[in-house]
Design a protein around this motif. Structure first.
Motif, PDB file in Angstrom:
ATOM      1  N   GLY A 330      -6.804  53.029 -27.396  1.00 50.00           N
ATOM      2  CA  GLY A 330      -7.304  53.900 -28.454  1.00 50.00           C
ATOM      3  C   GLY A 330      -8.772  53.746 -28.784  1.00 50.00           C
ATOM      4  O   GLY A 330      -9.199  54.125 -29.883  1.00 50.00           O
ATOM      5  N   GLY A 331      -9.564  53.222 -27.871  1.00 46.75           N
ATOM      6  CA  GLY A 331     -11.003  53.122 -28.080  1.00 46.75           C
ATOM      7  C   GLY A 331     -11.743  53.805 -26.951  1.00 46.75           C
ATOM      8  O   GLY A 331     -11.249  54.765 -26.359  1.00 46.75           O
ATOM      9  N   ILE A 332     -12.942  53.315 -26.649  1.00 43.54           N
ATOM     10  CA  ILE A 332     -13.661  53.717 -25.435  1.00 43.54           C
ATOM     11  C   ILE A 332     -14.240  52.440 -24.814  1.00 43.54           C
ATOM     12  O   ILE A 332     -14.022  51.343 -25.327  1.00 43.54           O
ATOM     13  CB  ILE A 332     -14.749  54.793 -25.698  1.00 43.54           C
ATOM     14  CG1 ILE A 332     -15.676  54.363 -26.828  1.00 43.54           C
ATOM     15  CG2 ILE A 332     -14.142  56.139 -26.004  1.00 43.54           C
ATOM     16  CD1 ILE A 332     -16.827  53.572 -26.407  1.00 43.54           C
ATOM     17  N   PHE A 333     -14.960  52.586 -23.724  1.00 48.82           N
ATOM     18  CA  PHE A 333     -15.437  51.409 -22.995  1.00 48.82           C
ATOM     19  C   PHE A 333     -16.918  51.147 -23.254  1.00 48.82           C
ATOM     20  O   PHE A 333     -17.748  52.067 -23.204  1.00 48.82           O
ATOM     21  CB  PHE A 333     -15.210  51.609 -21.496  1.00 48.82           C
ATOM     22  CG  PHE A 333     -13.761  51.691 -21.117  1.00 48.82           C
ATOM     23  CD1 PHE A 333     -12.955  50.560 -21.138  1.00 48.82           C
ATOM     24  CD2 PHE A 333     -13.200  52.913 -20.746  1.00 48.82           C
ATOM     25  CE1 PHE A 333     -11.609  50.641 -20.795  1.00 48.82           C
ATOM     26  CE2 PHE A 333     -11.856  52.999 -20.401  1.00 48.82           C
ATOM     27  CZ  PHE A 333     -11.059  51.857 -20.422  1.00 48.82           C
ATOM     28  N   LEU A 334     -17.223  49.896 -23.517  1.00 45.45           N
ATOM     29  CA  LEU A 334     -18.598  49.425 -23.637  1.00 45.45           C
ATOM     30  C   LEU A 334     -18.858  48.502 -22.455  1.00 45.45           C
ATOM     31  O   LEU A 334     -18.217  47.460 -22.306  1.00 45.45           O
ATOM     32  CB  LEU A 334     -18.792  48.681 -24.960  1.00 45.45           C
ATOM     33  CG  LEU A 334     -20.130  47.966 -25.183  1.00 45.45           C
ATOM     34  CD1 LEU A 334     -21.297  48.942 -25.093  1.00 45.45           C
ATOM     35  CD2 LEU A 334     -20.129  47.260 -26.546  1.00 45.45           C
ATOM     36  N   ASP A 335     -19.790  48.912 -21.600  1.00 41.52           N
ATOM     37  CA  ASP A 335     -19.992  48.232 -20.319  1.00 41.52           C
ATOM     38  C   ASP A 335     -21.387  47.628 -20.233  1.00 41.52           C
ATOM     39  O   ASP A 335     -22.387  48.333 -20.247  1.00 41.52           O
ATOM     40  CB  ASP A 335     -19.783  49.250 -19.189  1.00 41.52           C
ATOM     41  CG  ASP A 335     -20.124  48.664 -17.817  1.00 41.52           C
ATOM     42  OD1 ASP A 335     -20.044  47.426 -17.659  1.00 41.52           O
ATOM     43  OD2 ASP A 335     -20.466  49.453 -16.914  1.00 41.52           O
ATOM     44  N   ILE A 336     -21.449  46.312 -20.155  1.00 37.38           N
ATOM     45  CA  ILE A 336     -22.706  45.636 -19.856  1.00 37.38           C
ATOM     46  C   ILE A 336     -22.611  44.869 -18.543  1.00 37.38           C
ATOM     47  O   ILE A 336     -23.610  44.515 -17.933  1.00 37.38           O
ATOM     48  CB  ILE A 336     -23.149  44.694 -21.008  1.00 37.38           C
ATOM     49  CG1 ILE A 336     -24.613  44.294 -20.839  1.00 37.38           C
ATOM     50  CG2 ILE A 336     -22.223  43.483 -21.126  1.00 37.38           C
ATOM     51  CD1 ILE A 336     -25.215  43.557 -22.018  1.00 37.38           C
ATOM     52  N   ALA A 337     -21.360  44.674 -18.079  1.00 40.96           N
ATOM     53  CA  ALA A 337     -21.129  43.880 -16.862  1.00 40.96           C
ATOM     54  C   ALA A 337     -21.789  44.496 -15.639  1.00 40.96           C
ATOM     55  O   ALA A 337     -22.291  43.774 -14.757  1.00 40.96           O
ATOM     56  CB  ALA A 337     -19.629  43.723 -16.629  1.00 40.96           C
ATOM     57  N   GLU A 370     -13.178  47.149 -24.537  1.00 38.36           N
ATOM     58  CA  GLU A 370     -12.625  48.291 -25.260  1.00 38.36           C
ATOM     59  C   GLU A 370     -13.056  48.170 -26.714  1.00 38.36           C
ATOM     60  O   GLU A 370     -12.806  47.145 -27.360  1.00 38.36           O
ATOM     61  CB  GLU A 370     -11.101  48.309 -25.186  1.00 38.36           C
ATOM     62  CG  GLU A 370     -10.536  48.822 -23.886  1.00 38.36           C
ATOM     63  CD  GLU A 370      -9.033  49.039 -23.960  1.00 38.36           C
ATOM     64  OE1 GLU A 370      -8.596  50.041 -24.561  1.00 38.36           O
ATOM     65  OE2 GLU A 370      -8.301  48.182 -23.458  1.00 38.36           O
ATOM     66  N   ILE A 371     -13.694  49.224 -27.217  1.00 35.64           N
ATOM     67  CA  ILE A 371     -14.189  49.181 -28.601  1.00 35.64           C
ATOM     68  C   ILE A 371     -13.939  50.515 -29.295  1.00 35.64           C
ATOM     69  O   ILE A 371     -13.660  51.531 -28.652  1.00 35.64           O
ATOM     70  CB  ILE A 371     -15.694  48.830 -28.655  1.00 35.64           C
ATOM     71  CG1 ILE A 371     -16.527  49.816 -27.812  1.00 35.64           C
ATOM     72  CG2 ILE A 371     -15.934  47.404 -28.167  1.00 35.64           C
ATOM     73  CD1 ILE A 371     -17.008  51.034 -28.541  1.00 35.64           C
ATOM     74  N   GLY A 372     -14.056  50.511 -30.626  1.00 37.50           N
ATOM     75  CA  GLY A 372     -13.929  51.723 -31.421  1.00 37.50           C
ATOM     76  C   GLY A 372     -14.548  51.503 -32.783  1.00 37.50           C
ATOM     77  O   GLY A 372     -14.828  50.363 -33.173  1.00 37.50           O
ATOM     78  N   PRO A 373     -14.770  52.577 -33.554  1.00 39.01           N
ATOM     79  CA  PRO A 373     -15.405  52.437 -34.875  1.00 39.01           C
ATOM     80  C   PRO A 373     -14.575  51.597 -35.847  1.00 39.01           C
ATOM     81  O   PRO A 373     -13.345  51.631 -35.829  1.00 39.01           O
ATOM     82  CB  PRO A 373     -15.516  53.884 -35.369  1.00 39.01           C
ATOM     83  CG  PRO A 373     -15.518  54.717 -34.133  1.00 39.01           C
ATOM     84  CD  PRO A 373     -14.581  54.001 -33.190  1.00 39.01           C
TER      85      PRO A 373
END
Length: 603
Positions: A330-337, A370-373
């Protein structure tokens, strides 16, 4: 009953409270620092990214004027211009002061304090300690306070600000509270009280905030006769953890995006390019190539859309999730890898690396998060004088997240830690000066008020067959999350106000079992009164503001109305019954011409 006499009592021992107490003490006032939990465990430690200050260590072109402009634009021009000006001008000196007191900042190649990029800031200006800046700030300020010998009352909750109503004007005379361990009452006699109690996040189900954030300072100020400003503006941080459920809402620092992290949906698309608002289009990259080039040459390129102000990013993430392009949880992806090597990530983001590894079994050097507000910060708070932080009640000051005006409708990342330092110092100095000006003729504590505060605190023990406060809190959190969240409508806000009224009725008969000795149910019953009145303030102001601006988004009024709503603030105060709130409108303070020039379009 235990009694103490001071010149200044500071309620809250986060960054704002500690800095205010230090300033007050150094100005010669007998100062007490009262905190709800243990000293050093303040929520300020969760501010990870850095302290925004135009020191020019990375970019010599940076200065207070640019920082001032960024802050005002981030707040959609609803900020108190004088507070934004003071903050931009004084933040560099406050950071340097921290270093003088022993703070160990990361360094540039030249040995200066390092500064990183953050959303909404034109230049890299956040002084940082890895991603543990708030922790280093608290450590440094706490050590300074202990060194100075400031009296600290730990695990002590203040329930009322006491007033002397003689001579026609109510003035602060002290504060009333109780020891959380024993339940015994305590009274502080003092002509100056500084509120530094933090935010309101525990009124929402999904929040990055710690258990202390129940709107205590907001409610104490209201009951004392002060007003709140900008309460409709609640910031939902774009990036909080969404999995596992036990840590849902836990903050994922903006430093991840500041150091190169990007946002992708379930289709692998870097979607932020689809959500660049017209207001920021001229300075935001609209292609991936241009955005990626920005990290190497910021002067000649526009910044990546992931570094737009938090309100814009949070709304974009919310839209992607609602459109069915979200992650499995239920979030979206935050990618730094895929963008930084593992050594860089572990060095620059050590807390995030360990947080995801330990809590979610995710290696952020090898896979996306996986992150979300998540409900993170309230821009609204006690209406104060910008130069002294004094409220409308003589002797009552507010600073930090429980004061309002500085951030307008949206706070830029990193401005909170600077806010704590700059205005903490100003409040401490002003409170001390006021107390010393009184001489021996000080406002007196009313014994009748002390008895009333005691009876109010003990009321839940007198009820039979009432409701458990935990069930009321749970229902309130769900209601605020569902109806007063990141996207709002008039119908839902009206429903929320009706539900809050029902919660208030239920709270009148809530019951507490057991004794006063460390009783979490009793503590919550007291906190819940504050949460209910603050939640009503947020919902009522949100219903009145028929536009979308910053941290306030109305689905039924999606446009920003500069002509009508850009010229005024909404002010909340207690109604005549003392059980509800009323709204009034107040014109926005007029910015002087010499500052207006920073917002003129180049010819």
């Amino acid at each position: 009953m235990e009694r103490h006499t001071y010149d200044v009592v500071v309620i809250g021992a986060g960054g704002a409270g500690l800095r205010a107490a230090i300033a007050s003490h150094e100005a010669g006032a007998r100062t007490a620092l009262v905190c709800k939990s243990l000293l050093g465990k303040a929520h300020t430690v969760m501010a990870e990214g850095g302290i925004a200050a135009a020191m020019g260590n990375r970019w010599p072109e940076d200065n207070w004027e640019v920082h001032f402009r960024d802050t005002m634009r981030g707040g959609k021009m609803l900020n108190n211009w004088r507070m934004a000006q003071l903050h931009a001008q004084e933040a560099p000196e406050r950071v340097q002061e921290l270093e003088d007191w022993g703070a160990l900042f990361d360094r540039t190649e030249d040995g200066l304090i390092s500064q990183r990029d953050f959303g909404g800031h034109k230049y890299a200006r956040l002084a940082h300690v890895g991603d543990r800046t708030g922790l280093e700030m608290i450590r440094t300020l706490q050590q300074r306070a202990v060194q100075l010998g400031i009296d600290v009352f730990m695990e002590c909750t203040i329930t009322e600000v006491l007033l002397d109503r003689g001579a026609g004007e109510a003035k602060v005379s002290g504060a009333f509270g109780y020891w959380r361990e024993s339940g015994r009452f305590i009274t502080f006699e003092a002509p100056s009280v500084i509120l530094a109690t933090g935010g309101i996040g525990k009124s929402f189900k999904v929040t990055s905030n710690s258990w202390e954030y129940t709107g205590d300072g907001h409610a104490l100020a209201l009951r004392a006769g002060a007003a709140l400003i900008n309460m409709e503006f609640v910031q939902f941080h774009p990036t909080g953890m969404v999995w596992p459920p036990s840590v849902k809402g836990l903050l994922v620092t903006e430093s991840v995006r500041g150091d190169g992290g990007i946002l992708r949906n379930s289709e692998g698309k870097r979607f932020m390019f689809d959500y660049i608002p017209e207001f920021f289009r001229s300075e935001t990259a609209d292609t991936e190539e241009e955005a990626d080039r920005w990290y190497d040459d910021k002067k000649n390129n526009r910044r990546p859309p992931e570094l737009l102000p938090r309100d814009e990013v949070a709304r974009a993430i919310n839209s992607e999730i609602k459109a069915g392009r979200g992650s499995p949880h239920g979030g979206i992806f935050l990618d730094i890898a895929s963008r930084r090597d593992p050594e860089f990530i572990r060095k620059r983001l050590p807390s995030m690396y360990h947080q995801f590894k330990e809590l979610a079994d995710v290696d952020i050097t090898a896979e996306p998060m996986e992150i979300g507000p998540t409900c993170h910060y309230v821009m609204g708070g006690v209406e104060v004088d910008p130069d002294t932080q004094e409220s409308a009640v003589t002797g009552l000051y507010a600073v930090g997240e429980c004061s309002g005006g500085m951030h307008g409708s949206n706070r830029l990342g990193g401005n909170s830690l600077g806010d704590l330092l700059v205005f903490g110092k100003l409040a401490g100095e002003a409170a001390s000066a006021y107390a010393s000006s009184l001489g021996p003729a000080r406002p007196a504590v009313s014994e009748q008020d002390v008895k009333a505060a005691s009876a109010s605190a003990l009321a839940p023990f007198e009820v039979e067959g009432g409701e458990n406060p935990y069930s009321i809190q749970s229902d309130l959190q769900q209601s605020m999350n569902d109806l007063v969240g990141i996207i709002r409508t008039g119908a839902e806000l009206e429903q929320s106000l009706a539900e809050i009224e029902a919660f208030k009725e239920r709270a009148k008969t809530m019951v507490v079992e057991g004794h006063r000795q460390y009783n979490p149910g009793w503590h919550l019953s007291i906190d819940l009164r504050n949460m209910l009145i603050v939640s009503e303030s947020i919902a009522r102001a949100a219903l009145a503001r028929e536009e979308s601006r910053g941290g306030h988004t109305r689905d039924d009024f999606p446009e920003t109305d500069h002509e009508v709503w850009g010229r005024k603030n909404l002010i909340v105060s207690l109604d005549d019954t003392g059980d509800g709130v009323v709204l009034t409108e107040k014109p926005l303070p007029q910015m002087p011409d010499e500052l207006k020039k920073y917002f003129e379009e180049p010819k």
